[in-house]
Design a protein around this motif. Sequence first.
Motif, mmCIF file in Angstrom:
data_model
loop_
_atom_site.group_PDB
_atom_site.id
_atom_site.type_symbol
_atom_site.label_atom_id
_atom_site.label_comp_id
_atom_site.label_asym_id
_atom_site.label_seq_id
_atom_site.Cartn_x
_atom_site.Cartn_y
_atom_site.Cartn_z
ATOM 1 N N PRO A 1 0.840 -1.202 0.000
ATOM 2 C CA PRO A 1 0.000 0.000 0.000
ATOM 3 C C PRO A 1 0.878 1.256 0.000
ATOM 4 N N PRO A 2 0.401 2.334 -0.619
ATOM 5 C CA PRO A 2 1.200 3.570 -0.716
ATOM 6 C C PRO A 2 1.665 4.117 0.624
ATOM 7 N N VAL A 3 0.972 3.803 1.718
ATOM 8 C CA VAL A 3 1.346 4.342 3.028
ATOM 9 C C VAL A 3 2.509 3.590 3.681
ATOM 10 N N SER A 4 2.927 2.452 3.117
ATOM 11 C CA SER A 4 4.004 1.659 3.725
ATOM 12 C C SER A 4 5.333 2.412 3.691
ATOM 13 N N PRO A 5 5.959 2.620 4.871
ATOM 14 C CA PRO A 5 7.239 3.328 4.903
ATOM 15 C C PRO A 5 8.419 2.412 4.578
ATOM 16 N N THR A 6 8.193 1.084 4.656
ATOM 17 C CA THR A 6 9.277 0.140 4.402
ATOM 18 C C THR A 6 8.821 -0.926 3.402
ATOM 19 N N GLY A 7 9.811 -1.565 2.797
ATOM 20 C CA GLY A 7 9.549 -2.671 1.882
ATOM 21 C C GLY A 7 10.717 -3.636 1.972
ATOM 22 N N ALA A 8 10.680 -4.667 1.132
ATOM 23 C CA ALA A 8 11.766 -5.649 1.133
ATOM 24 C C ALA A 8 12.023 -6.107 -0.296
ATOM 25 N N ALA A 9 13.266 -6.493 -0.555
ATOM 26 C CA ALA A 9 13.644 -7.014 -1.875
ATOM 27 C C ALA A 9 14.237 -8.403 -1.690
ATOM 28 N N TYR A 10 14.001 -9.255 -2.691
ATOM 29 C CA TYR A 10 14.453 -10.646 -2.655
ATOM 30 C C TYR A 10 15.123 -10.998 -3.974
#
Length: 159
Positions: free
Chosen positions: A38-47
Motif C-alpha cells: 500500500p502507498p502508506v508503507s514506509p518500508t519494503g523488502a527485496a528478494y
Amino acid sequence: MKRSLPWALAALLAAPVIAADFDVAYLRVSDPWSRALPPVSPTGAAYFTIHNRGDTADRLVSVETPLAGHAELHEHVHEDGLMKMQKLDGLSVAPGEQVSFEPGGYHVMLFNLKQPLVAGTPYPLTLQFEQAGSLQVEVEVREPAAAAETHHSGGHHHH
C-alpha cells in the motif's frame, strides 16, 4: 523510417523483463523482486538469489536504491521462540554455492520509501560485493498473489 527507430528502441527498453539474471564477474543475481505494498508503507523488502560461479568466496557488503532513504541486509532469526529481524554487516557466498533472499529468510530491507512499491513498476537496486564490485539490478514489483505463487512454485504440498 529512421524516425521510428528511437520509438521502437524506447518500446523495447520499456518492455517488462521477467525473471531476469544480472551478472558481475563470476556472480549472477537472479530474479530480483519485491511485493507490491500500500502507498502508506514506509518500508519494503527485496528478494533475489546470488549464485557464485567462481572459485573464490565473495561477500555482499551493502545495498542501495534511490527508491529508499536507506537499505540494509537483514535476516530473520528465531530467538527464544520469537521471530525477529537482525541486521547483517555482510553476507558471504562460497564458491559454487547460492544464497537465496526470500520471505522469512535473508532479505533487503528498504527504509523510508520515497515512492510506493507498485506492481509492474521496477526499480534499481545496487549490490556492492567485496571482490566483484558493484552490480545494479532491476527489481520487479509483483502483486502479493503473484509473489506468493512464485515463492511456492516447485515446492511440495501437504494435504
